[in-house]
Enzyme design. Structure first.
Site, PDB file in Angstrom:
ATOM      1  N   THR A   1       3.098 -11.942  21.393  1.00  0.00           N
ATOM      2  CA  THR A   1       4.211 -11.048  21.033  1.00  0.00           C
ATOM      3  C   THR A   1       4.575 -10.228  22.255  1.00  0.00           C
ATOM      4  O   THR A   1       3.700  -9.714  22.935  1.00  0.00           O
ATOM      5  CB  THR A   1       3.754 -10.069  19.927  1.00  0.00           C
ATOM      6  OG1 THR A   1       3.528 -10.805  18.739  1.00  0.00           O
ATOM      7  CG2 THR A   1       4.807  -8.991  19.674  1.00  0.00           C
TER       8      THR A   1
ATOM      9  N   GLY B   1       0.091  -6.165  12.701  1.00  0.00           N
ATOM     10  CA  GLY B   1       1.310  -5.489  12.292  1.00  0.00           C
ATOM     11  C   GLY B   1       1.192  -4.666  11.031  1.00  0.00           C
ATOM     12  O   GLY B   1       1.830  -3.610  10.913  1.00  0.00           O
TER      13      GLY B   1
ATOM     14  N   ARG C   1       6.584 -13.128   5.204  1.00  0.00           N
ATOM     15  CA  ARG C   1       5.831 -11.976   5.727  1.00  0.00           C
ATOM     16  C   ARG C   1       6.568 -11.386   6.945  1.00  0.00           C
ATOM     17  O   ARG C   1       7.019 -12.092   7.825  1.00  0.00           O
ATOM     18  CB  ARG C   1       4.432 -12.408   6.127  1.00  0.00           C
ATOM     19  CG  ARG C   1       3.563 -11.290   6.729  1.00  0.00           C
ATOM     20  CD  ARG C   1       3.632 -11.228   8.240  1.00  0.00           C
ATOM     21  NE  ARG C   1       2.745 -10.222   8.799  1.00  0.00           N
ATOM     22  CZ  ARG C   1       2.691  -9.907  10.094  1.00  0.00           C
ATOM     23  NH1 ARG C   1       3.469 -10.530  10.944  1.00  0.00           N
ATOM     24  NH2 ARG C   1       1.868  -8.979  10.519  1.00  0.00           N
ATOM     25  N   VAL C   2       6.679 -10.077   6.963  1.00  0.00           N
ATOM     26  CA  VAL C   2       7.294  -9.394   8.099  1.00  0.00           C
ATOM     27  C   VAL C   2       6.287  -8.381   8.628  1.00  0.00           C
ATOM     28  O   VAL C   2       5.660  -7.656   7.838  1.00  0.00           O
ATOM     29  CB  VAL C   2       8.596  -8.683   7.676  1.00  0.00           C
ATOM     30  CG1 VAL C   2       9.172  -7.863   8.819  1.00  0.00           C
ATOM     31  CG2 VAL C   2       9.615  -9.719   7.191  1.00  0.00           C
ATOM     32  N   GLY C   3       6.121  -8.354   9.934  1.00  0.00           N
ATOM     33  CA  GLY C   3       5.174  -7.418  10.548  1.00  0.00           C
ATOM     34  C   GLY C   3       5.867  -6.157  11.045  1.00  0.00           C
ATOM     35  O   GLY C   3       6.983  -5.822  10.635  1.00  0.00           O
TER      36      GLY C   3
END
Ligand code: ASP
Length: 294
Positions: free
Chosen positions: A151, A204, A178-180
């Site tokens: 990242t 996250g 899924r969102v971090g």
């Protein structure tokens, strides 16, 4: 001369080199970060960002990206977006071309297409191979599912103007949707010309619960240096969020004078830096063994 920061050893170098090239062609500081992240997204060897990153449990790559400008607190983000590169470009368009802060999933993709990006398959052969390995034996790859550090989160400061941006594919083999923290303003990035900019990378879920970037910028507002602010956020996280002691959570920050800092909850962390016209990499170790900053 601006200060520009980029996370992690391999991807940070790719991103910073591109950002510095953009600076040398007179790009604005936010455009420099965008160029840096776009270059890292396009590099198929980096497996947690853009092309060639590792997919979710359905075998699909879902990208998160964000940008923020400390001059006016304007920001844009996309999350869980499939088949579109550069994700950071779409985040920038959300900021510049819509009254909104974030577009998600299929509608982020549709917005990107409407603005001229052609969808493409981002899976490389290597990503397909790793996905099949995971399908055949999830336990064998569980250890790296959320500890692959490609990242890229970037910060910039040019004469007191601070900006922040981030791009990631998130956890490998994550649950679809899924969102971090990376596209979340205040969690993955935050920038305010009144006090500085901060960004995050790592686990996250924990960084988001800590509002890690906002927390770090507010610590600078209260008088801490960027390094002290990062140390304070990491202390808070290791105290309040036990999972952050098991999986690295990193914060980085830049002050209005271009001074910078970074801290990690676990394992060594490498930060690429452009400062005073020079590019160099610094290592931060967990807790009191952090090296001093410039
Ligand atoms: N923070 C990112 C996420 O949880 C991943 C990372 O920075 O390594 O999606």
């Amino acid at each position: 001369m601006p200060t520009i920061l980029a996370t992690w050893k391999e991807p940070g170098q790719v991103a910073l080199d591109a950002a510095v090239r953009a600076w040398k062609s007179n790009s604005s500081i936010l455009d420099c970060l965008q160029s840096g992240l776009a270059a890292a997204e396009d590099d198929p060897s980096l497996i947690a960002i853009g092309r060639g990153s590792l997919p979710n449990t359905d075998g699909e790559i879902e990208l998160d990206a964000s940008v923020m400008d400390g001059a006016d607190l304007s920001a844009g983000a996309v999350c869980a977006m499939r088949g579109i590169l550069p994700a950071v470009q779409v985040a920038r368009w959300v900021k510049d071309r819509t009254p909104h802060l974030m577009l998600a999933g299929d509608q982020a993709r549709r917005f990107a297409i409407e603005n001229g990006i052609s969808p493409q398959n981002l899976m490389t052969q290597e990503a397909v191979r790793r996905y099949h390995d995971w399908r055949n034996d999830p336990a064998s790859t569980a250890s790296y599912a959320h500890s692959i550090h490609d990242t890229v989160t970037m910060l910039g400061c040019d004469s007191g103007h601070v900006v922040a941006a981030s791009s990631t594919s998130g956890w490998a083999f994550k649950k679809p949707g899924r969102v971090g923290d990376s596209p979340i303003i205040g969690a993955g990035i935050f920038a305010d010309n009144e006090s500085g900019a901060a960004g995050a990378t790592g686990l996250g879920e924990e960084l988001w619960k800590a509002c890690a970037s906002f927390r770090t910028v507010e610590a600078m507002r209260n008088g801490l240096t960027p390094q002290e602010a990062c140390d304070e956020t990491v202390r808070y996280m290791t105290r309040r969020l036990p999972a952050s002691r098991e999986t690295p959570c990193v914060v980085l920050a830049v002050g209005l004078d271009g001074s910078f800092g970074a801290a990690t909850t676990k394992d060594p962390f490498h930060l690429w830096v452009f400062r005073d016209g020079e590019v160099f990499v610094e290592e931060r170790l967990p807790k009191s063994s952090s090296v001093s900053c410039h």
